[in-house]
Design a protein around this motif. Sequence first.
Motif, short mmCIF file in Angstrom:
data_model
loop_
_atom_site.label_atom_id
_atom_site.label_comp_id
_atom_site.label_asym_id
_atom_site.label_seq_id
_atom_site.Cartn_x
_atom_site.Cartn_y
_atom_site.Cartn_z
N PRO B 53 43.20 40.99 38.73
CA PRO B 53 42.48 39.82 38.27
C PRO B 53 42.09 40.00 36.79
CG PRO B 53 41.50 40.72 40.27
CD PRO B 53 42.54 41.69 39.81
N ALA B 56 39.69 34.43 33.23
CA ALA B 56 40.40 33.15 33.24
C ALA B 56 40.69 32.66 31.84
CB ALA B 56 39.58 32.12 34.01
N SER B 123 46.28 33.53 32.18
CA SER B 123 46.95 33.61 33.49
C SER B 123 47.67 32.32 33.82
CB SER B 123 45.95 33.95 34.59
OG SER B 123 45.45 35.24 34.38
N ARG B 152 44.79 27.58 41.95
CA ARG B 152 43.64 28.49 42.06
C ARG B 152 43.20 28.97 40.67
NH1 ARG B 152 46.45 30.21 46.69
NH2 ARG B 152 47.51 31.87 45.59
N GLU B 153 44.17 29.21 39.83
CA GLU B 153 43.84 29.67 38.48
C GLU B 153 43.13 28.57 37.69
OE1 GLU B 153 44.03 32.77 37.72
OE2 GLU B 153 43.19 32.37 35.74
N ARG B 156 39.57 28.66 38.51
CA ARG B 156 38.88 29.75 37.79
C ARG B 156 38.59 29.33 36.35
NH1 ARG B 156 41.84 34.75 37.03
NH2 ARG B 156 39.83 35.66 36.59
N VAL B 157 39.57 28.68 35.73
CA VAL B 157 39.39 28.25 34.34
C VAL B 157 38.27 27.22 34.25
CG1 VAL B 157 40.50 26.93 32.47
CG2 VAL B 157 41.74 28.78 33.60
N ARG B 158 38.25 26.28 35.21
CA ARG B 158 37.19 25.27 35.24
C ARG B 158 35.81 25.94 35.30
NH1 ARG B 158 39.83 21.18 39.18
NH2 ARG B 158 40.17 19.39 37.85
N GLU B 159 35.72 26.92 36.19
CA GLU B 159 34.45 27.64 36.35
C GLU B 159 34.05 28.33 35.04
OE1 GLU B 159 33.66 30.78 39.47
OE2 GLU B 159 34.71 29.25 40.65
N ALA B 160 35.03 28.99 34.43
CA ALA B 160 34.75 29.71 33.17
C ALA B 160 34.35 28.73 32.07
CB ALA B 160 35.98 30.51 32.76
#
Lengths: 127, 168
Positions: B53, B56, B123, B152-153, B156-160
Motif C-alpha cells: 500500500p 493515495a 497508484s 478502490r484506489e 482512497r484518493v477521495r479520502e486523501a
Amino acid sequence: MTTRNRVLLVEDDRFLRRAGEVALRKAGIDVITAVDGEDALRIARAETPDLILLDVVMPRLNGFEVLRALKDDPATRRIDVIMLSNLRQEADVAAAMAAGARDYLVKANLSLSALTEAVGKALGEAV
Amino acid sequence: MKARCRAYVPVEPGKMTLHAESAHSRGTRPVHDARGRRDRPHRRDRSRSRHQPTAALDPTAFGTFAAIGDDAALLHESIATFTSDAAERIASLRTAAATPNAEVLRTVAHTLRGSSSGLGAASMVELCQRLETRASVLSAPEAVRLVAELERELARVREALSERQHTS
C-alpha cells in the motif's frame, strides 16, 4: 515576465485544463483555452497566440492533426507549439518533432511549476 | 527556432532533471517513466497487483498544485472536477471491461491516467497504465478486476483529498 504573452492551452481533460490555466495565469501569462482539436484550430486562427500547448489524444482532431494543420496554414505556421502528452514512445515524439513541434513534454512527469517554467522559457526565446 | 525534445525524469519526489536530447539521436528505445523504469508492457500482471500500500497522493505533487491553487474555492472546484470526471470514466471502464472492449479500455484509461498524474495520484496512474498497455490482451475477468482495483484506489484518493482540503 514584462510582456503579457498569450498562450493557447489545448486540453480535453477539464481538470488538467483548469489547473494549467490557473498555473499559467499566476505566472502572469495570458491564457486562452480550447477543449478539442477543432476548437484549437478555430481559436488559433482567430487569436494568433504566441505559443500553443497542445494535447495529443483528443476528440475530433487529435494533436498531430492539429499540428499539421497549423503548420500548413501561412497564418499560423509561425506559432510555436509544445506538445503535451502521455504518449511517450519514441515514434510519437519523433512524429511531433518532424511535424514542426518546438518541444514534447510528457504530462505524467510534468508538474505545474515545470510546465510554467517551460512556457516562460519558450516565450522568452520567442519575443 | 531550434526544435528539441525533453523527457523529465524525477530524481527525487517532486524534483526534476531535464534531459535535453534530440528526438532523432535517441533511436527507437522507449522513454523511461517517472520512476526511471522502461516503458514496456508488464509481463506478470498478477504479481504486480499485490503491491505494497502506498500513499493515495504524492504529497509533493499535490503540494505543487495546492500552492498554485491557493484559492480555497478554486481548489475545491478542481478537486470536485477531478473526482466526478474520474468516477464517470471508471463507470465507462466497468462497462468496457465486461465485454471486454479493448479500444474503450485503452482510450478511457489513457485519459484518466493524464488527470491522475496531474493530481499526483500515483497508484491510479499505475493502474491506468496497466489497463492501457494490456487492453488488447486482457480477458474480461482480468479487466473487471483491474477496474475494481482502480475504483478502490479512487476511493482512497477521495479520502486523501478530503483530508487535505480540511487541513489546507
